[in-house]
Design a protein around this motif. Structure first.
Motif, PDB file in Angstrom:
ATOM      1  N   SER A  39     -29.005 -37.212 -14.071  1.00  0.00           N
ATOM      2  CA  SER A  39     -27.705 -37.857 -14.240  1.00  0.00           C
ATOM      3  C   SER A  39     -26.833 -37.617 -13.013  1.00  0.00           C
ATOM      4  CB  SER A  39     -26.993 -37.288 -15.473  1.00  0.00           C
ATOM      5  OG  SER A  39     -26.789 -35.886 -15.308  1.00  0.00           O
ATOM      6  N   TRP A  40     -25.713 -38.337 -12.951  1.00  0.00           N
ATOM      7  CA  TRP A  40     -24.767 -38.132 -11.864  1.00  0.00           C
ATOM      8  C   TRP A  40     -23.353 -38.169 -12.411  1.00  0.00           C
ATOM      9  CZ3 TRP A  40     -20.921 -41.628 -10.525  1.00  0.00           C
ATOM     10  CH2 TRP A  40     -21.063 -42.935 -11.006  1.00  0.00           C
ATOM     11  N   SER A  41     -22.438 -37.542 -11.699  1.00  0.00           N
ATOM     12  CA  SER A  41     -21.029 -37.601 -12.074  1.00  0.00           C
ATOM     13  C   SER A  41     -20.194 -37.500 -10.806  1.00  0.00           C
ATOM     14  CB  SER A  41     -20.656 -36.468 -13.033  1.00  0.00           C
ATOM     15  OG  SER A  41     -20.760 -35.205 -12.394  1.00  0.00           O
ATOM     16  N   ALA A  42     -18.987 -38.048 -10.878  1.00  0.00           N
ATOM     17  CA  ALA A  42     -18.064 -37.992  -9.740  1.00  0.00           C
ATOM     18  C   ALA A  42     -16.646 -37.811 -10.270  1.00  0.00           C
ATOM     19  CB  ALA A  42     -18.165 -39.275  -8.915  1.00  0.00           C
ATOM     20  N   ARG A  43     -15.980 -36.790  -9.772  1.00  0.00           N
ATOM     21  CA  ARG A  43     -14.567 -36.561 -10.086  1.00  0.00           C
ATOM     22  C   ARG A  43     -13.784 -36.890  -8.817  1.00  0.00           C
ATOM     23  NH1 ARG A  43     -14.620 -30.905 -13.603  1.00  0.00           N
ATOM     24  NH2 ARG A  43     -16.284 -31.534 -15.044  1.00  0.00           N
ATOM     25  N   ILE A  44     -12.971 -37.935  -8.907  1.00  0.00           N
ATOM     26  CA  ILE A  44     -12.292 -38.451  -7.723  1.00  0.00           C
ATOM     27  C   ILE A  44     -10.795 -38.500  -7.987  1.00  0.00           C
ATOM     28  CG2 ILE A  44     -12.223 -40.334  -6.051  1.00  0.00           C
ATOM     29  CD1 ILE A  44     -14.911 -41.297  -7.284  1.00  0.00           C
ATOM     30  N   VAL A  45     -10.007 -37.874  -7.128  1.00  0.00           N
ATOM     31  CA  VAL A  45      -8.551 -37.923  -7.245  1.00  0.00           C
ATOM     32  C   VAL A  45      -8.070 -39.250  -6.668  1.00  0.00           C
ATOM     33  CG1 VAL A  45      -6.382 -36.812  -6.615  1.00  0.00           C
ATOM     34  CG2 VAL A  45      -8.422 -35.415  -7.036  1.00  0.00           C
ATOM     35  N   ASP A  46      -7.298 -39.999  -7.473  1.00  0.00           N
ATOM     36  CA  ASP A  46      -6.805 -41.320  -7.043  1.00  0.00           C
ATOM     37  C   ASP A  46      -7.964 -42.166  -6.519  1.00  0.00           C
ATOM     38  OD1 ASP A  46      -4.163 -40.585  -7.647  1.00  0.00           O
ATOM     39  OD2 ASP A  46      -3.892 -39.683  -5.672  1.00  0.00           O
ATOM     40  N   ALA A  47      -8.938 -42.374  -7.378  1.00  0.00           N
ATOM     41  CA  ALA A  47     -10.161 -43.077  -6.983  1.00  0.00           C
ATOM     42  C   ALA A  47      -9.852 -44.474  -6.447  1.00  0.00           C
ATOM     43  CB  ALA A  47     -11.106 -43.186  -8.171  1.00  0.00           C
TER      44      ALA A  47
ATOM     45  N   ASP B 142     -15.584 -43.589   3.159  1.00  0.00           N
ATOM     46  CA  ASP B 142     -15.364 -44.912   3.761  1.00  0.00           C
ATOM     47  C   ASP B 142     -14.347 -45.729   2.959  1.00  0.00           C
ATOM     48  OD1 ASP B 142     -17.158 -44.291   5.740  1.00  0.00           O
ATOM     49  OD2 ASP B 142     -18.827 -45.409   4.861  1.00  0.00           O
ATOM     50  N   LEU B 143     -14.317 -45.499   1.637  1.00  0.00           N
ATOM     51  CA  LEU B 143     -13.370 -46.216   0.782  1.00  0.00           C
ATOM     52  C   LEU B 143     -11.974 -45.618   0.838  1.00  0.00           C
ATOM     53  CD1 LEU B 143     -15.520 -46.859  -2.430  1.00  0.00           C
ATOM     54  CD2 LEU B 143     -14.739 -48.564  -0.775  1.00  0.00           C
ATOM     55  N   GLY B 144     -11.854 -44.440   1.466  1.00  0.00           N
ATOM     56  CA  GLY B 144     -10.547 -43.814   1.592  1.00  0.00           C
ATOM     57  C   GLY B 144     -10.312 -42.627   0.681  1.00  0.00           C
ATOM     58  N   ALA B 145     -11.307 -42.234  -0.097  1.00  0.00           N
ATOM     59  CA  ALA B 145     -11.145 -41.075  -0.981  1.00  0.00           C
ATOM     60  C   ALA B 145     -11.152 -39.797  -0.147  1.00  0.00           C
ATOM     61  CB  ALA B 145     -12.274 -41.039  -2.013  1.00  0.00           C
ATOM     62  N   THR B 146     -10.235 -38.887  -0.444  1.00  0.00           N
ATOM     63  CA  THR B 146     -10.147 -37.638   0.309  1.00  0.00           C
ATOM     64  C   THR B 146     -10.365 -36.404  -0.545  1.00  0.00           C
ATOM     65  OG1 THR B 146      -7.741 -37.654   0.014  1.00  0.00           O
ATOM     66  CG2 THR B 146      -8.603 -38.605   2.057  1.00  0.00           C
ATOM     67  N   HIS B 147     -10.314 -36.561  -1.862  1.00  0.00           N
ATOM     68  CA  HIS B 147     -10.494 -35.413  -2.760  1.00  0.00           C
ATOM     69  C   HIS B 147     -11.482 -35.799  -3.867  1.00  0.00           C
ATOM     70  CE1 HIS B 147      -6.903 -33.663  -0.887  1.00  0.00           C
ATOM     71  NE2 HIS B 147      -6.325 -34.837  -1.066  1.00  0.00           N
ATOM     72  N   PHE B 148     -12.647 -35.156  -3.859  1.00  0.00           N
ATOM     73  CA  PHE B 148     -13.641 -35.503  -4.885  1.00  0.00           C
ATOM     74  C   PHE B 148     -14.705 -34.415  -5.002  1.00  0.00           C
ATOM     75  CE2 PHE B 148     -14.793 -37.769  -0.916  1.00  0.00           C
ATOM     76  CZ  PHE B 148     -16.012 -37.166  -0.627  1.00  0.00           C
ATOM     77  N   LEU B 149     -15.399 -34.461  -6.137  1.00  0.00           N
ATOM     78  CA  LEU B 149     -16.547 -33.592  -6.390  1.00  0.00           C
ATOM     79  C   LEU B 149     -17.684 -34.470  -6.890  1.00  0.00           C
ATOM     80  CD1 LEU B 149     -17.697 -30.643  -6.647  1.00  0.00           C
ATOM     81  CD2 LEU B 149     -17.008 -30.759  -9.060  1.00  0.00           C
ATOM     82  N   ILE B 150     -18.800 -34.446  -6.180  1.00  0.00           N
ATOM     83  CA  ILE B 150     -19.972 -35.255  -6.525  1.00  0.00           C
ATOM     84  C   ILE B 150     -21.061 -34.338  -7.076  1.00  0.00           C
ATOM     85  CG2 ILE B 150     -21.710 -36.886  -5.675  1.00  0.00           C
ATOM     86  CD1 ILE B 150     -18.813 -37.858  -5.483  1.00  0.00           C
TER      87      ILE B 150
END
Length: 290
Positions: A4-12, A145-153
Motif C-alpha cells: 500500500s501507499w500513503s501521502a500526508r501533504i500540507v496544503d496539497a 514539482d507541483l509545489g508541495a513543500t511539506h509532506f510524508l510519503i
C-alpha cells in the motif's frame, strides 16, 4: 507492487493524488515482476544475449542496483530473481518453485550499454529490494514539482519526509522493534531524509520448524541464516536506503555494519539472540540520535 501507499501533504496542490498514482503506475509498468507485460518481465523472458532498450527510470534503478552489487560484493543482487523464485517468494509463490541455474554471481550476467541492457546468462532481474525506495523518491519529486513543500510519503514501510507538519513539528516516525523482541522503539525525525527497513518478520514462511526469510543470500543461494531480524537505514535517497538495508541484512552484523560504517551510512541492525534482541548502530546513526 503487493503493498500500500500513503501521502500526508500540507496544503496539497491540486492534482496531487492523480500525479502520485501516475508515478506508481509507471513504476509498476516498468519494474513489477507480478505483471507479465512489465518491462522487467519482458526483459527476463527475452532470449539470453539479446539487447533490449529499457525505460529511463528502470535503467536508473538497474544501474543503482549494479553499483550496490559491486559495493557489497554481491550481497545486494538485482539479478537474484531465479533464486527468489526457487524458494517460493516470487510471483508464482510455492507453486512456482524451480531449480535455479548455478550462477555464482547473477548480477555479473547483466550488461548495460547506453539505454539498453541484456542478460549474458539465464538470470532474471528482481527489484524487490530497491524499487519501493525508488518509487518513494519519484513520488517526492513529482510533489516538489507541483509545489508541495511539506509532506510524508510511505510505500510499503519505506518513508520520506520533507518540511514539517502543520504544527511545525517534524515528521516523527517510530521504527518498532521486530515482534517478540523486547527492544525500545526507535523514533526519528524525517526532515529531508528517507528511512527503509528490511526484516525477516514481514515476508517469511515456516518449513520443518525453521523460519525461511524472503531475503536471499546470493552467495549461498538460500534464505539468510544469520539471525538478522531487521535492518533500518536512513539516507537522503529512499532508493539507496532500501538497497543498503537489503545488503546489510544479507551481510549480517559484522560484515554488514562494518561496510555501512566505512561508507558513513546511518543504520541500525537487530539480531535475534536467545529469545531477545541485540541491537547494533553505526556511528553515523548514533551521532544523529545524540
Amino acid at each position: 507492487m503487493g503493498t500500500s501507499w500513503s501521502a500526508r501533504i500540507v496544503d496539497a496542490p491540486e492534482g496531487s493524488t492523480e500525479a502520485i498514482e501516475a508515478v506508481l503506475n509507471r513504476v509498476i509498468a516498468q519494474m513489477s515482476n507480478w505483471e507479465a507485460d512489465s518491462a522487467i518481465s519482458r526483459f527476463n523472458t527475452a532470449p539470453v544475449g539479446q539487447w533490449m532498450a529499457l525505460p529511463a527510470e528502470m535503467l536508473t534503478v538497474l544501474r543503482a542496483g549494479l553499483d550496490m552489487a559491486r559495493l557489497s560484493g554481491g550481497a545486494f543482487d538485482p539479478a537474484v530473481g531465479r533464486l527468489v523464485a526457487q524458494w517460493g517468494f516470487g510471483p508464482g509463490g510455492l507453486t512456482g518453485l524451480t531449480e535455479a541455474p548455478n550462477h555464482p554471481s547473477p548480477w555479473t550476467a547483466i550488461e548495460v550499454e547506453g539505454n539498453r541492457a541484456r542478460r549474458t546468462a539465464d538470470v532474471t532481474l528482481d527489484f524487490s529490494g530497491i524499487a519501493k525506495g525508488f518509487a518513494v523518491d519519484a513520488v517526492a519529486a513529482v510533489l516538489r514539482d507541483l509545489g508541495a513543500t511539506h509532506f510524508l510519503i510511505e510505500i510499503g514501510g519505506e518513508l520520506r519526509g520533507r518540511g514539517v507538519k502543520p504544527d511545525l513539528q517534524p515528521w516523527w516516525v517510530d521504527v518498532e522493534a521486530p515482534p517478540g523482541l523486547p527492544l525500545p522503539t526507535l523514533r526519528i525525525a524525517l526532515c529531508g531524509l528517507s528511512v527503509a527497513t528490511s526484516g525477516d518478520y514481514r515476508r517469511f514462511r515456516e518449513e520443518d520448524g525453521a523460519r525461511l526469510s524472503h531475503s536471499i543470500d546470493p552467495i549461498t543461494g538460500a534464505p539468510i541464516a544469520n539471525d538478522v531480524a531487521s535492518v533500518t537505514v536512513l539516507h537522503d535517497s529512499a532508493m539507496l536506503a532500501d538497497a543498503w538495508a537489503t545488503a546489510i541484512t544479507v551481510l549480517g552484523p559484522d560484515r554488514g555494519m562494518t561496510l555501512a560504517t566505512r561508507h558513513g551510512i546511518a543504520a541500525c541492525l537487530i539480531r535475534r539472540a536467545e529469545g531477545s534482541g541485540q541491537e547494533y548502530m553505526t556511528p553515523a546513526l548514533t551521532a544523529m540520535l545524540e
